[in-house]
Design a protein around this motif. Structure first.
Motif, mmCIF file in Angstrom:
data_model
loop_
_atom_site.group_PDB
_atom_site.id
_atom_site.type_symbol
_atom_site.label_atom_id
_atom_site.label_comp_id
_atom_site.label_asym_id
_atom_site.label_seq_id
_atom_site.Cartn_x
_atom_site.Cartn_y
_atom_site.Cartn_z
ATOM 1 N N PHE A 1 -4.450 -4.542 3.823
ATOM 2 C CA PHE A 1 -3.579 -4.313 4.926
ATOM 3 C C PHE A 1 -2.808 -5.747 5.245
ATOM 4 C CE2 PHE A 1 -2.006 -3.791 8.996
ATOM 5 C CZ PHE A 1 -1.513 -2.602 9.075
ATOM 6 N N ARG A 2 -3.344 -6.696 5.141
ATOM 7 C CA ARG A 2 -2.653 -7.897 5.358
ATOM 8 C C ARG A 2 -1.781 -8.312 4.220
ATOM 9 N NH1 ARG A 2 -3.620 -12.652 2.278
ATOM 10 N NH2 ARG A 2 -5.860 -12.666 2.854
ATOM 11 N N ARG A 3 -2.132 -8.169 2.984
ATOM 12 C CA ARG A 3 -1.089 -8.372 1.736
ATOM 13 C C ARG A 3 0.006 -7.468 2.071
ATOM 14 N NH1 ARG A 3 -6.045 -9.405 -2.455
ATOM 15 N NH2 ARG A 3 -6.365 -11.492 -1.999
ATOM 16 N N LEU B 1 0.929 -1.219 -0.148
ATOM 17 C CA LEU B 1 0.007 -0.020 0.101
ATOM 18 C C LEU B 1 0.851 1.230 0.202
ATOM 19 C CD1 LEU B 1 -2.622 -1.048 2.729
ATOM 20 C CD2 LEU B 1 -2.870 -0.947 0.374
ATOM 21 N N HIS B 2 0.411 2.327 -0.592
ATOM 22 C CA HIS B 2 1.007 3.666 -0.151
ATOM 23 C C HIS B 2 1.098 3.895 1.230
ATOM 24 C CE1 HIS B 2 1.514 8.058 -0.133
ATOM 25 N NE2 HIS B 2 2.049 8.044 -1.299
ATOM 26 N N PRO B 3 2.174 4.471 1.736
ATOM 27 C CA PRO B 3 2.315 4.682 3.104
ATOM 28 C C PRO B 3 1.042 5.463 3.622
ATOM 29 C CG PRO B 3 4.329 5.196 2.195
ATOM 30 C CD PRO B 3 3.363 4.910 1.119
ATOM 31 N N LEU C 1 6.443 -8.298 -4.198
ATOM 32 C CA LEU C 1 7.474 -8.652 -3.200
ATOM 33 C C LEU C 1 8.795 -9.070 -3.860
ATOM 34 C CD1 LEU C 1 7.191 -11.019 -0.121
ATOM 35 C CD2 LEU C 1 9.088 -11.205 -1.645
ATOM 36 N N LEU C 2 8.621 -9.716 -4.933
ATOM 37 C CA LEU C 2 9.945 -10.394 -5.573
ATOM 38 C C LEU C 2 10.701 -9.130 -6.379
ATOM 39 C CD1 LEU C 2 8.918 -13.891 -6.320
ATOM 40 C CD2 LEU C 2 10.546 -13.347 -4.635
ATOM 41 N N ASN C 3 9.839 -8.343 -7.076
ATOM 42 C CA ASN C 3 10.509 -7.396 -7.850
ATOM 43 C C ASN C 3 11.030 -6.342 -6.998
ATOM 44 O OD1 ASN C 3 9.569 -7.477 -10.628
ATOM 45 N ND2 ASN C 3 7.747 -6.995 -10.308
ATOM 46 N N SER C 4 10.825 -6.456 -5.399
ATOM 47 C CA SER C 4 11.629 -5.294 -4.732
ATOM 48 C C SER C 4 12.656 -6.237 -4.065
ATOM 49 C CB SER C 4 10.732 -4.921 -3.572
ATOM 50 O OG SER C 4 9.744 -4.152 -4.140
ATOM 51 N N PHE C 5 12.479 -7.454 -3.693
ATOM 52 C CA PHE C 5 13.510 -8.117 -2.765
ATOM 53 C C PHE C 5 13.946 -9.355 -3.260
ATOM 54 C CE2 PHE C 5 10.132 -5.882 0.028
ATOM 55 C CZ PHE C 5 10.927 -4.966 0.291
ATOM 56 N N PHE D 1 4.280 -7.903 2.629
ATOM 57 C CA PHE D 1 5.425 -7.123 1.765
ATOM 58 C C PHE D 1 6.431 -6.611 2.907
ATOM 59 C CE2 PHE D 1 7.534 -3.463 -0.094
ATOM 60 C CZ PHE D 1 7.667 -3.874 -1.271
ATOM 61 N N GLU D 2 5.780 -5.996 3.951
ATOM 62 C CA GLU D 2 6.505 -5.431 4.867
ATOM 63 C C GLU D 2 7.341 -6.472 5.799
ATOM 64 O OE1 GLU D 2 7.034 -2.125 6.325
ATOM 65 O OE2 GLU D 2 6.836 -2.079 4.245
ATOM 66 N N MET D 3 6.841 -7.747 6.076
ATOM 67 C CA MET D 3 7.583 -8.773 6.381
ATOM 68 C C MET D 3 8.821 -8.869 5.817
ATOM 69 S SD MET D 3 6.362 -9.489 9.482
ATOM 70 C CE MET D 3 5.866 -7.669 9.776
#
Length: 470
Positions: free
Chosen positions: A285-287, A260-262, A343-347, A291-293
């Motif tokens: 929010f859970r999704r 989500l956008h902050p 997630l994978l595009n970022s990490f 990503f945050e985890m």
């Protein structure tokens, strides 16, 4: 009760004599290797307290929902099996044991029967097949064993050759039992906690607000706003790391990881704290928090396990009466390729991320999980678990995954058990299945036998330690 032989030395190996001989040699190379158990549910207090086990039922039946769910499926109420009731009076425990022995036929052809046979024969020296007529004699035999010093939990830990054992823990747990083990000069084993934050990431849960309040107390961080909530989760992860944790475990209905956008994350969090979050906002929010985890794992190094797509506590009356983890978690369909793409595009290529994907949806093995692991250096393929930790399912898993991702992208075996005495039986089953599968490749001249032995050793010794940072 008929006398039965000890478990056959060639059990689970291929039937062809030449292939079986090769499987035997491969298994011989790993059968005595120490057990690395990077995902399970045995309580650390069991080893910290080191008290004698009370009776056969509290050790072998009550904590093992693999056992109780099959009996329940044949009409035996969970209450009659002592589920959720703690220690039973001796008369009640004997009655439960008689029920198990009378219904021994229920387990035929299942991995439960395989594990149970191995536990009874190899730990307690039982050479008779259980029946109701001899149930009390068998109960007495096991009870006599449990009164001996060599059957204390720590002695069994040593006897089972466990090198490392991971538990699964609430983020607000004090980890007091882990601390006692870490500072006990008489303890030489290794038991590590695992960070399991699911309940704190799903704001549509009725208890979410009270859980977030507890998170604030345990972290010493105000969770009145989104930034404090994130800081509190990060603080508890650091606490777990300080107590030996190497991994975090996550199990949600799917693995979507859309951030989500902050500003939106803060808005949804405020709505959730006010009790006004919508179902769609809660899922978003859970999704976002998945990503945050992952982001947190790149920073603190905790291996990230994903166990998605299980309808937890499927039968509401049973969950109400007996609580969670009582045998009625049922698989769902799941999709990984697009779900994990944000997630994978970022990490996905981050050098500090180990991401282990588990599934109960076999259709994803060759279509999604193996190709993902065959490209992303961060992704490892988790072993079959829950309904799939069975011989034929493991064979299907190996055939579907390894030819695309290779053996080097497997995370090693996880026993995923609450039943302490089933740990060696489960790990030996996995080693036998690996040995048999590798022997087939040797017979087809796709591997040399020395390569097969190297792979078997790596799956047992090296890969779980590397993937789970043990």
């Amino acid at each position: 009760m008929a006398t039965v032989p000890a478990p056959h030395p060639d059990r689970l190996f291929p039937a062809d004599p030449a292939v079986r001989a090769s499987a035997r040699r491969i298994h011989d190379a790993v059968r005595e290797e120490p057990i690395v158990s990077p995902h399970g549910h045995v309580d650390a207090a069991l080893l910290a307290d080191n008290e004698p086990f009370a009776d056969p039922v509290s050790l072998l039946v009550q904590p093992d929902h693999y056992v109780t769910r099959l009996l329940h499926a044949h009409g035996i109420p969970l209450g009659q099996l002592g589920v959720g009731r703690g220690y039973l009076a001796e008369a009640e425990a004997r009655a439960v044991w008689r029920t198990v022995c009378e219904h021994w036929w229920v387990f035929r052809g299942t991995p439960v029967r395989y594990w149970f046979d191995a536990e009874l024969a190899e730990i307690f020296g039982v050479t008779e097949r259980p029946t109701r007529q001899r149930a009390d004699d068998l109960y007495d035999l096991i009870s006599d064993c449990l009164r001996r010093p060599e059957y204390l939990p720590r002695r069994l830990y040593e006897r089972f050759r466990i090198d490392a054992l991971a538990t699964t823990d609430d983020p607000c747990d004090t980890l007091e039992a882990h601390a006692r083990l870490r500072t006990d000069p008489a303890w030489a084993g290794r038991v590590v906690p695992t960070f399991r934050p699911d309940a704190y990431l799903e704001p549509d849960r009725a208890q979410w607000n009270s859980d977030v309040d507890r998170l604030a107390t345990s972290a010493g961080v105000d969770t009145g706003d989104y930034d404090g909530y994130i800081a509190a989760l990060e603080a508890r992860r650091r606490y777990f790391l300080a107590h030996g944790a190497t991994a975090a475990d996550h199990s949600h209905a799917d693995v979507r990881s859309d951030p989500l956008h902050p500003a939106d994350a803060r808005r949804v969090f405020r709505a959730a704290r006010a009790g006004k979050v919508t179902a769609a906002e809660a899922v978003a929010f859970r999704r976002h928090m998945v990503f945050e985890m992952a982001r947190m794992s790149t920073e603190d190094g905790l291996t990230m396990m994903l166990h998605p797509a299980v309808r937890r506590n499927h039968h509401v009356p049973t969950a109400t009466a007996f609580g969670p983890d009582t045998g009625h978690d049922i698989p769902l369909r799941v999709e990984f390729t697009d779900a994990l793409r944000p997630l994978l595009n970022s990490f996905g290529t981050h050098p500090n991320l180990n991401l282990v994907l588990f599934t109960l949806d076999e259709t994803t093995y060759s279509r999604e999980i193996a190709p993902l692991a065959g490209f992303y250096p961060s992704i490892y393929v988790g072993a079959p678990w829950w309904f799939l930790d069975a011989p034929d399912a493991i064979r299907r898993f190996r055939a579907s995954v390894t030819e695309t991702a290779g053996f080097g992208k497997l995370a090693g075996f996880v026993d995923d058990t609450r039943a302490f005495c089933s740990i060696p039986a489960r790990h030996d089953m996995a080693r036998r299945m690996d040995a048999g599968g590798l022997a087939e490749l040797v017979a087809e001249h796709r591997l040399d036998e020395h390569e097969a032995i190297e792979i078997a050793r790596s799956l047992v010794r090296d890969q779980p330690r590397r993937v789970f940072k043990l």
